[in-house]
Design a protein around this motif. Structure first.
Motif, PDB file in Angstrom:
ATOM      1  N   LEU A   1      27.141  41.859  78.086  1.00 21.22           N
ATOM      2  CA  LEU A   1      27.383  42.067  76.654  1.00 21.22           C
ATOM      3  C   LEU A   1      28.266  43.264  76.387  1.00 21.22           C
ATOM      4  O   LEU A   1      29.020  43.297  75.427  1.00 21.22           O
ATOM      5  CB  LEU A   1      26.060  42.268  75.921  1.00 21.22           C
ATOM      6  CG  LEU A   1      25.475  41.048  75.244  1.00 21.22           C
ATOM      7  CD1 LEU A   1      24.174  41.427  74.584  1.00 21.22           C
ATOM      8  CD2 LEU A   1      26.431  40.449  74.231  1.00 21.22           C
TER       9      LEU A   1
ATOM     10  N   TYR B   1      28.848  36.982  71.009  1.00 18.98           N
ATOM     11  CA  TYR B   1      28.392  37.780  69.875  1.00 18.98           C
ATOM     12  C   TYR B   1      28.124  36.932  68.642  1.00 18.98           C
ATOM     13  O   TYR B   1      27.948  37.453  67.555  1.00 18.98           O
ATOM     14  CB  TYR B   1      29.443  38.851  69.549  1.00 18.98           C
ATOM     15  CG  TYR B   1      29.809  39.680  70.752  1.00 18.98           C
ATOM     16  CD1 TYR B   1      28.875  40.531  71.311  1.00 18.98           C
ATOM     17  CD2 TYR B   1      31.058  39.584  71.346  1.00 18.98           C
ATOM     18  CE1 TYR B   1      29.177  41.278  72.433  1.00 18.98           C
ATOM     19  CE2 TYR B   1      31.375  40.330  72.472  1.00 18.98           C
ATOM     20  CZ  TYR B   1      30.430  41.178  73.007  1.00 18.98           C
ATOM     21  OH  TYR B   1      30.727  41.910  74.118  1.00 18.98           O
TER      22      TYR B   1
ATOM     23  N   PRO C   1      22.747  43.226  79.366  1.00 19.49           N
ATOM     24  CA  PRO C   1      23.637  44.274  78.854  1.00 19.49           C
ATOM     25  C   PRO C   1      24.909  44.448  79.684  1.00 19.49           C
ATOM     26  O   PRO C   1      25.931  44.874  79.142  1.00 19.49           O
ATOM     27  CB  PRO C   1      22.797  45.546  78.910  1.00 19.49           C
ATOM     28  CG  PRO C   1      21.433  45.165  79.293  1.00 19.49           C
ATOM     29  CD  PRO C   1      21.423  43.742  79.725  1.00 19.49           C
TER      30      PRO C   1
ATOM     31  N   GLN D   1      26.237  34.351  65.962  1.00 19.73           N
ATOM     32  CA  GLN D   1      24.910  34.501  65.346  1.00 19.73           C
ATOM     33  C   GLN D   1      23.801  34.116  66.317  1.00 19.73           C
ATOM     34  O   GLN D   1      22.776  34.782  66.388  1.00 19.73           O
ATOM     35  CB  GLN D   1      24.818  33.616  64.104  1.00 19.73           C
ATOM     36  CG  GLN D   1      25.657  34.092  62.933  1.00 19.73           C
ATOM     37  CD  GLN D   1      25.110  35.352  62.317  1.00 19.73           C
ATOM     38  OE1 GLN D   1      23.960  35.733  62.552  1.00 19.73           O
ATOM     39  NE2 GLN D   1      25.925  36.039  61.535  1.00 19.73           N
ATOM     40  N   SER D   2      24.004  33.044  67.043  1.00 22.56           N
ATOM     41  CA  SER D   2      22.935  32.605  67.949  1.00 22.56           C
ATOM     42  C   SER D   2      23.070  33.239  69.326  1.00 22.56           C
ATOM     43  O   SER D   2      22.182  33.107  70.149  1.00 22.56           O
ATOM     44  CB  SER D   2      22.997  31.090  68.105  1.00 22.56           C
ATOM     45  OG  SER D   2      24.227  30.730  68.705  1.00 22.56           O
ATOM     46  N   MET D   3      24.152  33.917  69.582  1.00 21.96           N
ATOM     47  CA  MET D   3      24.448  34.500  70.884  1.00 21.96           C
ATOM     48  C   MET D   3      24.375  33.463  72.004  1.00 21.96           C
ATOM     49  O   MET D   3      23.993  33.770  73.130  1.00 21.96           O
ATOM     50  CB  MET D   3      23.516  35.674  71.176  1.00 21.96           C
ATOM     51  CG  MET D   3      23.688  36.802  70.162  1.00 21.96           C
ATOM     52  SD  MET D   3      22.700  38.253  70.529  1.00 21.96           S
ATOM     53  CE  MET D   3      23.587  38.942  71.897  1.00 21.96           C
TER      54      MET D   3
ATOM     55  N   ASN E   1      30.318  47.378  68.905  1.00 25.99           N
ATOM     56  CA  ASN E   1      30.654  48.773  68.587  1.00 25.99           C
ATOM     57  C   ASN E   1      30.992  49.534  69.862  1.00 25.99           C
ATOM     58  O   ASN E   1      31.888  50.370  69.886  1.00 25.99           O
ATOM     59  CB  ASN E   1      29.515  49.447  67.820  1.00 25.99           C
ATOM     60  CG  ASN E   1      28.222  49.527  68.611  1.00 25.99           C
ATOM     61  OD1 ASN E   1      27.907  48.638  69.389  1.00 25.99           O
ATOM     62  ND2 ASN E   1      27.488  50.608  68.427  1.00 25.99           N
TER      63      ASN E   1
ATOM     64  N   LEU F   1      23.528  33.735  76.213  1.00 25.70           N
ATOM     65  CA  LEU F   1      22.423  33.055  76.877  1.00 25.70           C
ATOM     66  C   LEU F   1      22.945  32.095  77.938  1.00 25.70           C
ATOM     67  O   LEU F   1      22.399  32.002  79.031  1.00 25.70           O
ATOM     68  CB  LEU F   1      21.587  32.303  75.838  1.00 25.70           C
ATOM     69  CG  LEU F   1      20.926  33.219  74.806  1.00 25.70           C
ATOM     70  CD1 LEU F   1      20.279  32.406  73.692  1.00 25.70           C
ATOM     71  CD2 LEU F   1      19.887  34.100  75.472  1.00 25.70           C
TER      72      LEU F   1
ATOM     73  N   LEU G   1      31.184  35.096  62.700  1.00 27.59           N
ATOM     74  CA  LEU G   1      30.607  35.965  63.726  1.00 27.59           C
ATOM     75  C   LEU G   1      30.196  37.298  63.129  1.00 27.59           C
ATOM     76  O   LEU G   1      29.100  37.771  63.356  1.00 27.59           O
ATOM     77  CB  LEU G   1      31.616  36.154  64.870  1.00 27.59           C
ATOM     78  CG  LEU G   1      31.088  36.844  66.120  1.00 27.59           C
ATOM     79  CD1 LEU G   1      31.902  36.406  67.337  1.00 27.59           C
ATOM     80  CD2 LEU G   1      31.168  38.362  66.008  1.00 27.59           C
ATOM     81  N   GLY G   2      31.086  37.861  62.350  1.00 30.15           N
ATOM     82  CA  GLY G   2      30.744  39.114  61.687  1.00 30.15           C
ATOM     83  C   GLY G   2      30.714  40.295  62.621  1.00 30.15           C
ATOM     84  O   GLY G   2      31.734  40.683  63.193  1.00 30.15           O
ATOM     85  N   TYR G   3      29.530  40.829  62.821  1.00 29.70           N
ATOM     86  CA  TYR G   3      29.402  41.990  63.688  1.00 29.70           C
ATOM     87  C   TYR G   3      28.139  41.862  64.511  1.00 29.70           C
ATOM     88  O   TYR G   3      27.084  41.491  63.996  1.00 29.70           O
ATOM     89  CB  TYR G   3      29.340  43.278  62.860  1.00 29.70           C
ATOM     90  CG  TYR G   3      28.884  44.464  63.667  1.00 29.70           C
ATOM     91  CD1 TYR G   3      29.725  45.049  64.603  1.00 29.70           C
ATOM     92  CD2 TYR G   3      27.590  44.962  63.549  1.00 29.70           C
ATOM     93  CE1 TYR G   3      29.294  46.108  65.388  1.00 29.70           C
ATOM     94  CE2 TYR G   3      27.156  46.036  64.322  1.00 29.70           C
ATOM     95  CZ  TYR G   3      28.008  46.605  65.235  1.00 29.70           C
ATOM     96  OH  TYR G   3      27.583  47.643  66.014  1.00 29.70           O
ATOM     97  N   CYS G   4      28.242  42.154  65.775  1.00 30.35           N
ATOM     98  CA  CYS G   4      27.075  42.115  66.650  1.00 30.35           C
ATOM     99  C   CYS G   4      27.008  43.435  67.392  1.00 30.35           C
ATOM    100  O   CYS G   4      28.030  43.945  67.857  1.00 30.35           O
ATOM    101  CB  CYS G   4      27.212  40.971  67.649  1.00 30.35           C
ATOM    102  SG  CYS G   4      25.876  40.845  68.850  1.00 30.35           S
ATOM    103  N   GLN G   5      25.818  43.987  67.486  1.00 28.46           N
ATOM    104  CA  GLN G   5      25.673  45.224  68.248  1.00 28.46           C
ATOM    105  C   GLN G   5      26.192  44.978  69.656  1.00 28.46           C
ATOM    106  O   GLN G   5      25.998  43.907  70.202  1.00 28.46           O
ATOM    107  CB  GLN G   5      24.207  45.663  68.273  1.00 28.46           C
ATOM    108  CG  GLN G   5      23.755  46.173  66.920  1.00 28.46           C
ATOM    109  CD  GLN G   5      22.368  46.803  66.980  1.00 28.46           C
ATOM    110  OE1 GLN G   5      21.510  46.323  67.704  1.00 28.46           O
ATOM    111  NE2 GLN G   5      22.153  47.848  66.201  1.00 28.46           N
ATOM    112  N   ALA G   6      26.826  45.943  70.235  1.00 27.66           N
ATOM    113  CA  ALA G   6      27.545  45.879  71.521  1.00 27.66           C
ATOM    114  C   ALA G   6      29.040  45.805  71.238  1.00 27.66           C
ATOM    115  O   ALA G   6      29.831  46.358  71.988  1.00 27.66           O
ATOM    116  CB  ALA G   6      27.145  44.730  72.444  1.00 27.66           C
TER     117      ALA G   6
END
Ligand SMILES: Nc1nc2c(ncn2[C@@H]2O[C@H](COP(=O)(O)OP(=O)(O)OP(=O)(O)O)[C@@H](O)[C@H]2O)c(=O)[nH]1
Ligand SMILES: [Mg+2]
Lengths: 257, 982
Positions: free
Chosen positions: B421, B376, B418, B378-380, B345, B384, B338-343
Motif C-alpha cells: 500500500l 486505494y 502496508p 473504496q473497497s480496496m 498521503n 486485497l 476513488l477520492g482519498y485513501c490513507q497511504a
C-alpha cells in the motif's frame, strides 16, 4: 520497548487486544502512551495495522498485551476482521471533540459483539479530553501530575483546532454522560482519556486486565488447544481467581514496567 | 447507514491494446486527446480519431556505431507515440512522443532491406529496420507519416520545446550541439519567440528536496558518481521525452537514482511525463475549478496532512503541507470515485520531495489508476486481490514458509499489506524504500512481489521459528531496521563484508524471483478476482444488514435475501449517479462531517427489485418449444408498483434506502387478514384522510386487476367486478349518511358525483372485501405470500475467474447469446407445432372456471342485484382480453440450465516450468557484487568511485540477448553508413 516473544513464556498471559475507531481519533497515540509513555504531536496514519506489545502486572500475574492498532479510515474497514479475529479485548476509541466519531465507535462495538470472539472485553475510550475543560466529575485520578506533562504541552499540534484554551468547553461534542450511558447499556468499560497528558490511558488497560478471564486463557493455552480465546466460551470463569487491585495509581506503576 | 456499490461487478480484464498501453506507459487512449481547459469536443481535429495503431517487426540500432548492440523486437505505432520493445520485452525499449521526432528518412541500403532513420529531439539518431514483409513496412510508413502530420497540425512539435525545459536532465546535459530550433526537416517552421537564446534557463521542475535536502547522506549515496554516470548515459541515449532504455539504464536505476534526477526519472519511467505533456495547465485548472470545495475526501486529507512524513523538514511548515494538500485534493477532484485513501498521503509526500506539484499530481494519478490498480478504491479490492496473489506466489516459491504460516495460523498480509500500500515507504528507512520505488517505476509492479518474496526468503530460517502474527511483525521490523548493516559481517572477503543487507535484498529479488513476471501476476489476478469480489461483497452485505436501524420482524438471513434482491436490482438497473459522491453543493454549507451518503434507489431500480420478490411484479411466461421448457421473466410496470414505491418512501426523499425496503416489506409480509385489508386501503388512500375517493376506488380495482392479470379462469376477474359493483353501491348508499351524519365536521359537503372527494372509508372497504371469498382469501394469506424471499442466484461476474477458457465461455454464455438460443429453439418449436407460451399466475389459488359465490350474509340482495355501474363492468372485462387462457396449465418445472462455466482452466503448467527452472539455478553468489561504503575516504579518486558504482551495476548484469544472429548484426551495422534515399 517491544520484547520478543521468547523468554516471557513462563508466568505471563498473552492477551490480544485490538484498537478500533475512526481515523485520527488517537488510537495510535493511546497505544504509544501506554507502551512508551510518549506522545507525538503528528503521528502518521496507520496503514493496515501496527503491532506493539506491553506487559502489565496485575497482582502476581503478568499480562502481556499484544496490541493491534488498526487503520481508521472507512475504506480500511473490510481489513479489520483480520486483526480482531481471536482478540480477547478491544478498545474502541472516539474523539470527544467530534460527535461523528462516537457513531462510528458504536458501529464498531456492534460489529465486535456480533462478529468477534464472544468473550471479548470491550472498552470505550473518549480520547483528547485535554482539549476540553475537565468537568468536576472527570478529574483524572492522579495521572495528570506526571512530570513529562510540561514537555508534552510544549509540543504544539499544528493540525489541532486552535483556541483549545480559549473556550475549551465549546470543543466538546460528546458529553461524558451520553457516552457513559451508552457504554453501560452496551456493557462496555468506559473511560475518557488523553494520549497527550496520559489521563486515563493506563486505566483502560488495567481495567481490561481485571475483566479478562485470565484463568480461562491460561487453561486454553496450556492445554495446547490452539490460540487463546479460540476455544469455547466458559462464562463462569470470568471472575474467578482474579483478585483485583483497586488502586488505579498503583496498577499504573506496575504497568509501566 | 450503508452504501451499496455494484461497481466491482463492472470490472473488465484489460484488453490486449490496454496491456500494450500499460507496458509502454502510454496514457490510455481516452486521455490522449488534448485537454485544453474549456475543451469543447469540436476543437479536436476530425482526422485525429482515425489514426491507426500498428505493430511491426523491427531491428533497432543506435545511430552511432559501437555504442550499443542492435536489438530485434517490435516497433509499435501508438499515435501519438512510437514505441519499441526488444524480443525479451525488457532489455531495450522506448516510448517517444511522435512530436519529438525531427527527421525521418528512408535509408538506401542493400536490396530487400527496409530501414528508417529517425532523428530525435535530443540529436540522437536511431535506425529501425522493418523486417516484416514489404507491404506491411509500406503500410507502417504511411501510417507513421499521417500520425506525424497530425501531431504537427496539433502544434505538439512546438510544445516539446518548452516542455523539455521543465526537465532537470536538460540542465544536466548541456546542449552543446544546438540545432536550429525553428527549422524542421519537412521544411515547416516552428514559429516561436525569437528570444536572444539565453544560455540556459533554469526552469526545470523540482521537489521540496532542493530546498529542504534529500533524505540520506549524499556522500554515502555517492550522488556525484551517479550523476556522472547518468549524465553520460543521458547524453548519448536521449533523455526525458526521448529516453531510450538500454540495459545500462535499468542497471543504473537498480543501484539507485541520484536524488536530483529522481523525480524526472520517476515520471519518465512511469509515463506520467506523457500525461503532463498532453495536459498542460490541467493541474492548476483542476484546483482553480474546485477552490473552496469541501468533500469527504478533502476532510480526510486535512486530517492526514500533518501526519505525512512528519519528520521531514519540508513537512514541518506550510510550504510542504500546502503542496501536499493541493496535490491530494486535485487528485480527489479528478477521480472523485476513488477520492482519498490513507497511504496516498505517504506516497504523495514522498514523491513531492523529488518533484514539483504538477509532476506529483500526474505521477500520483499513474500510481493510483494504473500501477496499483484498485489499491486505494473504496473497497480496496486491488489491495486485497494483490495480497491474495502474493500469498499464492509465496505458496509456490517458498512452500516451506507458506506451510509454516498455515500451521501456526499467521496471516502473511498483516505484514505485507502496508508494504504494497505504501511501497515500503513506511516500512523501511526512506533511503531504501526509495530505491525500491526506483525499480518499481522502471520494471513495473512485479517488483513489489519480487521484493516481498525476497524478504521472506532471506528471513526464511527465522520465519520458520515464529509462532504468531506478533512474532512475524517483530521479526520484519527488526529486519527492516537492519537493512543498512552488512549482510556478511563475518566474511573474510572485504568486498563481501561491504555488501549491505539492502543490496542483498535487491539481488535476491531480481535474481531468484525473476520468474515473477507481469504475465504471471496478471494470470494470478485473473484466478483470484472472483473470490475477492465475492468476499468483499459478502462482507458489505453483512455490514449492511448489521447496520440496519431495525431488522423489523425479519431474520438476518431474510434481510440478507432482501439485500441480495436489492443488489441484483442495482446491478441490472444502476441507480442514477449514486455511489459517486454528491455534488459539492451538498457539502459546502454543512460543517458536519457527513459520511458517504446512504445508498438510495430510484423507481426503475425499485421495479427491478420488486420483481425479484413479489410474484405479480414480474411477467413470467413459461415457454415450451419441444426442446426446452423455460421461464422468461420481465419486469412489470404498473401504477400499483409506483404507488408502493412512494408509499414506502416514508421520509419523502424520492428514493428508497435498504432500510426503507426492509421496513416496507415488513409492513406487508407479516400481516393477517385485517392488517392486509388496511394496508391495501392505506396504499390507495393517497392523501391519507381515511377515505378513498371514487377515483381511488377505481385505481384500487385496477391494482386488483393488475395483480390478478395472469390468474387462470374467471374467478379473480369475477371477484374484482363484484368488488367494484359493491364498492360503488355501498359508497353511494353510505354517501347521504356521511353527508348529514357524523362526518359532516369537515364542513365541505362534497357532491356525490365528485371523483376526488372522500367516498369510501376503511370499514366499508373491509365489508366489501369480506363479502367475497376470493378477495378474502387474497387478503388472508395470498397477498403476504406473494412477497417471497428466496435466495437470489449468484450473478454472473463480468470478469470470469476461469482463465482463458473461462473467458471464452463467458463470452458465449452472455445474456444475448442465450436470448438468441432461445429464439432459435422457439422458432423450431413453432414449426413443429410444439411452441407454447403460458403466463405463470402470480397467485394461482383459484384455477377452476366456476365462480366462487359471494358471501350471502354480508350483502343485501337488493344491493347485489342492482344493475348500476355497468360501464365499469365493461371496463373490467375489457382488461380481461389481455389474459391468456392456456389449455393446459401444467405447473412449470425449473428450466434446463445452459452450462455457464467450463472446467477450471489453469495457467499452472507454465509457472511450474518456470519454477523448475528457478530451482535449477545456482545459488546466489554474493561475491560478484562489489560495493564500498567506506565514506571516510573522501579523497578517493572519483574515477575509482565511479567504477565501484559500476561494480555494483555489474552485479545486476544479466545476459541480454539481442535476438540477432551475426549476419543480422552485420546488416544493422551496415545501416549506420547507409545514405538516405533521394
Ligand atoms: N490534543 C490531543 N491530540 C491527540 C490526542 N491523541 C491523538 N492526538 C492527535 O490526533 C492526531 C491523530 O492521532 P493518531 O494517534 O495518529 O490517530 P489514529 O486514531 O491512530 O489515526 P489512524 O491511524 O489514521 O486511524 C495526531 O495528530 C495526534 O497528535 C490527545 O489525546 N490529545
Ligand atoms: Mg493510527
Amino acid at each position: 520497548m517491544a520484547e520478543s516473544a521468547s523468554g516471557s513464556a513462563d508466568k505471563s498471559v498473552q492477551v490480544k487486544l485490538v484498537l478500533l475507531g475512526e481515523a485520527a481519533v488517537g488510537k495510535s497515540s493511546v497505544v504509544l502512551r501506554f507502551v512508551s509513555n510518549e506522545f507525538q504531536a503528528n503521528k502518521e496514519p496507520t496503514i493496515g495495522a501496527a503491532f506493539l506489545t506491553q506487559k502489565c502486572r496485575l497482582e502476581d500475574r503478568v499480562l502481556r498485551y499484544e496490541i493491534w492498532d488498526t487503520a481508521g479510515q472507512e475504506r480500511f474497514h473490510s481489513l479489520a476482521p483480520m486483526y480482531y479475529r481471536n482478540a480477547q479485548a478491544a478498545v474502541v476509541v472516539y474523539d470527544v471533540t467530534k460527535a461523528s466519531s462516537l457513531e462510528k465507535a458504536k458501529s464498531w462495538v456492534k460489529e465486535l459483539q456480533r462478529q468477534a470472539n464472544p468473550n471479548i472485553v470491550i472498552a470505550l475510550a473518549g480520547n483528547k479530553v485535554d482539549l476540553v475543560l475537565p468537568s468536576p466529575s472527570t478529574s483524572g485520578t492522579g495521572s495528570s501530575s506526571e512530570s513529562e506533562d510540561e514537555a508534552d504541552d510544549a509540543t504544539a499540534t499544528p493540525g489541532e483546532t486552535p483556541g483549545a484554551d480559549g473556550q475549551p468547553e465549546s470543543l466538546r461534542q460528546v458529553p461524558r454522560e451520553e457516552a457513559q450511558a451508552y457504554a453501560s447499556e452496551a456493557g462496555l468499560l468506559f473511560f475518557e482519556t488523553s494520549a497527550k497528558t496520559g489521563e486515563g490511558v493506563v486505566e483502560i488497560f488495567t481495567e481490561i486486565a481485571k475483566k479478562i478471564p485470565i484463568e480461562h486463557i491460561l487453561a486454553s493455552t496450556r492445554g495446547g488447544a490452539g490460540r487463546p480465546g479460540a476455544a469455547g466460551a466458559r462464562p463462569g470463569a470470568r471472575q474467578e481467581g482474579v483478585n483485583l487491585e483497586e488502586n488505579p495509581a498503583k496498577s499504573k506503576d506496575a504497568c509501566n514496567c | 447507514m450503508s452504501t451499496i456499490s455494484t461497481q466491482l461487478r463492472h470490472f473488465k480484464e484489460p484488453t490486449k491494446d490496454e496491456l500494450t498501453e500499460i507496458f509502454f506507459s502510454v496514457p490510455p487512449a481516452a486521455l490522449n486527446a488534448p485537454q485544453s481547459g474549456s475543451a469543447t469536443p469540436s476543437e479536436t481535429l476530425p482526422g485525429e480519431e482515425q489514426l491507426e495503431k500498428m505493430e511491426i517487426n523491427a531491428v533497432l540500432s543506435m545511430g552511432v556505431q559501437g555504442q550499443e548492440d542492435s536489438y530485434a523486437g517490435k516497433l509499435y505505432l501508438l499515435p501519438p507515440y512510437l514505441a519499441f520493445a526488444s524480443l525479451d520485452r525488457k532489455s531495450v525499449r522506448f516510448t517517444i512522443p511522435l512530436s519529438t521526432i525531427r527527421r525521418v528518412e528512408r535509408l538506401n541500403a542493400r536490396a530487400g532491406i527496409y530501414a528508417l532513420s529517425l532523428g530525435l529531439w535530443h540529436d540522437q539518431k536511431i535506425i529501425v529496420q522493418l523486417t516484416s514483409l514489404r507491404p506491411s513496412a509500406d503500410a507502417f510508413c504511411a501510417l507513421l507519416r499521417n500520425a506525424l502530420k497530425a501531431e504537427l497540425q496539433r502544434g505538439q512539435m512546438k510544445a516539446v520545446k518548452s516542455f523539455v525545459k521543465t526537465c532537470y536532465s536538460e540542465a544536466l546535459v548541456p546542449d552543446e550541439s544546438s540545432v536550429g530550433d525553428n527549422e524542421r526537416e519537412d521544411g515547416s517552421l516552428i514559429s516561436e519567440e525569437k528570444a536572444g537564446a539565453p544560455p540556459r534557463e533554469t526552469t526545470y521542475h523540482g521537489g521540496l528536496g532542493l530546498k529542504y535536502k534529500f533524505p540520506g547522506d549524499p556522500k554515502k549515496l555517492r550522488e556525484a558518481s551517479k550523476i556522472k554516470l547518468w549524465t553520460t548515459y543521458l547524453r548519448s541515449h536521449g533523455r526525458n521525452l526521448t529516453l531510450l532504455r538500454y540495459p545500462q539504464c535499468t542497471r543504473l536505476v537498480q543501484v539507485g537514482l541520484p536524488n536530483r534526477l529522481r523525480g524526472e526519472m520517476w515520471e519518465t519511467l512511469s509515463g506520467s511525463l506523457y500525461l503532463r505533456l498532453a495536459n498542460p495547465g490541467v493541474y492548476e485548472q483542476t484546483l482553480a475549478q474546485n477552490t473552496g470545495r469541501v468533500t469527504t475526501s478533502t476532510e480526510d486529507i486535512e486530517k492526514d496532512l500533518h501526519r505525512s512524513l512528519p519528520e521531514y523538514a519540508g513537512y514541518q511548515n506550510e510550504e510542504g503541507i500546502g503542496a501536499l494538500r493541493r496535490v491530494l485534493q486535485a487528485y480527489s477532484f479528478k477521480n472523485p470515485e476513488l477520492g482519498y485513501c490513507q497511504a496516498m498521503n505517504i506516497l504523495a509526500a514522498a514523491i513531492l520531495i523529488y518533484m514539483s506539484e504538477e509532476q506529483a499530481f500526474w505521477l500520483l494519478g499513474v500510481l493510483c489508476d494504473r500501477l496499483l490498480p484498485g489499491y486505494y478504491s473504496q473497497s480496496m479490492h486491488g489491495t486485497l486481490l494483490d495480497q491474495r496473489v502474493f500469498e499464492s506466489l509465496v505458496q509456490r516459491c517458498l512452500p516451506m514458509i507458506h506451510d509454516h504460516f498455515q500451521t501456526v495460523d499467521v496471516q502473511l498480509s498483516v505484514a505485507s499489506l502496508p508494504w504494497f500500500l505504501s511501497l515500503f515507504i513506511n516500512s523501511m528507512p526512506m533511503v531504501f524504500a526509495f530505491r525500491i520505488v526506483d525499480c518499481f517505476f522502471c520494471m513495473g509492479p512485479k517488483v513489489l512481489f519480487q521484493v516481498g518474496c525476497a524478504i521472506l526468503k532471506i528471513n526464511g530460517e527465522k520465519l520458520l521459528q515464529i509462532q504468531d502474527d506478533g512474532g512475524f511483525l517483530n521479526l520484519m521490523r527488526d529486519y527492516f531496521a537492519s537493512l543498512g548493516e552488512s549482510a556478511h559481517p563475518t566474511s573474510a572477503d572485504p568486498r563481501a563484508r561491504a555488501i549491505t543487507r539492502f543490496q542483498e535484498l535487491l539481488l535476491v529479488s531480481f535474481r531468484e524471483f525473476a520468474t515473477i513476471t507481469d504475465e504471471s501476476i496478471l494470470s494470478e489476478r485473473r484466478r483470484f478476482r472472483a473470490d475477492i469480489i465475492h468476499s468483499i461483497e459478502s462482507f458489505s452485505k453483512r455490514s449492511a444488514v448489521r447496520n440496519l436501524k431495525s431488522l423489523e420482524r425479519f431474520s438476518k438471513d431474510q434481510a440478507g435475501m432482501i439485500y441480495d434482491a436489492l443488489y441484483k436490482a442495482m446491478f441490472l438497473e444502476p441507480p442514477p449517479a449514486m455511489p459517486a459522491p454528491p455534488p459539492a453543493a451538498l457539502f459546502t454549507t454543512s460543517g458536519e462531517n457527513e459520511e458517504r451518503p446512504e445508498t438510495r434507489i430510484g423507481l426503475r431500480t425499485f421495479q427491478c427489485f420488486l420483481s425479484e420478490i413479489a410474484t405479480w411484479a414480474r411477467d413470467e411466461t413459461i415457454i415450451l418449444n419441444g426442446f426446452q421448457q423455460r421461464v422468461d421473466r420481465t419486469i412489470a410496470e404498473h401504477e400499483f408498483i409506483d404507488r408502493l414505491y412512494f408509499f414506502w418512501d416514508t421520509s419523502c426523499r424520492g428514493a428508497l434506502s435498504f432500510q426503507d425496503l426492509v421496513s416496507g416489506l415488513d409492513g406487508v409480509m407479516f400481516n393477517d387478514l385485517m392488517e392486509n385489508i388496511e394496508w391495501f386501503f392505506n396504499l390507495h388512500d393517497k392523501n391519507k384522510d381515511g377515505f378513498l375517493s371514487k377515483d381511488e376506488v377505481l385505481t384500487l380495482s385496477e391494482s386488483f386487476l393488475f395483480i390478478f392479470r395472469y390468474e387462470i379462469g374467471d374467478a379473480y376477474l369475477g371477484a374484482v367486478s363484484r368488488f367494484m359493483t359493491n364498492a360503488f353501491e355501498y359508497g353511494d348508499a353510505l354517501q347521504p349518511q356521511h353527508e348529514d351524519g357524523e362526518k359532516s365536521a369537515d364542513g365541505e359537503k362534497p357532491p356525490p358525483s365528485g371523483s376526488n372527494t372522500p367516498y369510501l372509508n376503511l370499514a366499508t372497504f373491509r365489508m366489501v372485501v369480506l363479502a367475497d371469498e376470493v378477495l378474502e382469501s387474497f387478503f388472508e394469506t395470498d397477498l403476504s405470500a406473494s412477497f417471497r424471499l428466496e435466495p437470489v442466484p449468484d450473478l454472473e461476474l463480468s470478469a470470469s475467474n476461469n482463465g482463458l477458457l473461462g473467458d471464452i465461455w463467458s463470452n458465449i454464455a452472455t445474456a444475448d447469446n442465450k436470448k438468441f438460443f432461445n429464439r432459435f429453439t422457439d422458432g423450431i418449436g413453432k414449426t413443429i407445432g410444439k411452441h407454447q407460451v403460458i403466463h405463470r399466475p402470480s397467485i394461482g389459488r383459484y384455477t377452476n372456471l366456476e365462480e366462487p359465490k359471494a358471501h350471502e350474509s354480508l350483502l343485501t340482495p337488493a344491493m347485489r342485484s342492482s344493475p348500476s355501474k355497468s360501464s365499469l363492468r365493461t371496463e373490467a372485462t375489457a382488461s380481461s382480453t389481455t389474459l391468456v387462457s392456456p389449455s393446459d396449465p401444467t405447473p412449470p418445472s425449473p428450466p434446463p440450465k445452459i452450462p455457464a462455466s467450463s472446467s477450471e482452466f489453469s495457467s499452472l503448467p507454465m509457472v511450474q516450468a518456470a519454477n523448475a527452472a528457478l530451482m535449477e539455478r545456482t545459488p546466489f553468489a554474493i561475491d560478484d557484487a562489489g560495493d564500498d561504503d567506506d565514506t571516510d575516504e573522501d579523497s578517493e579518486d572519483e574515477e575509482e568511485d565511479d567504477d565501484q558504482v559500476l561494480d555494483e551495476v555489474d552485479a545486476f548484469l544479466e545476459e541480454n540477448d539481442s535476438g540477432l544472429t551475426a549476419a543480422d548484426k552485420q546488416v544493422a551495422n551496415d545501416l549506420l553508413h547507409a545514405k538516405p534515399v533521394k
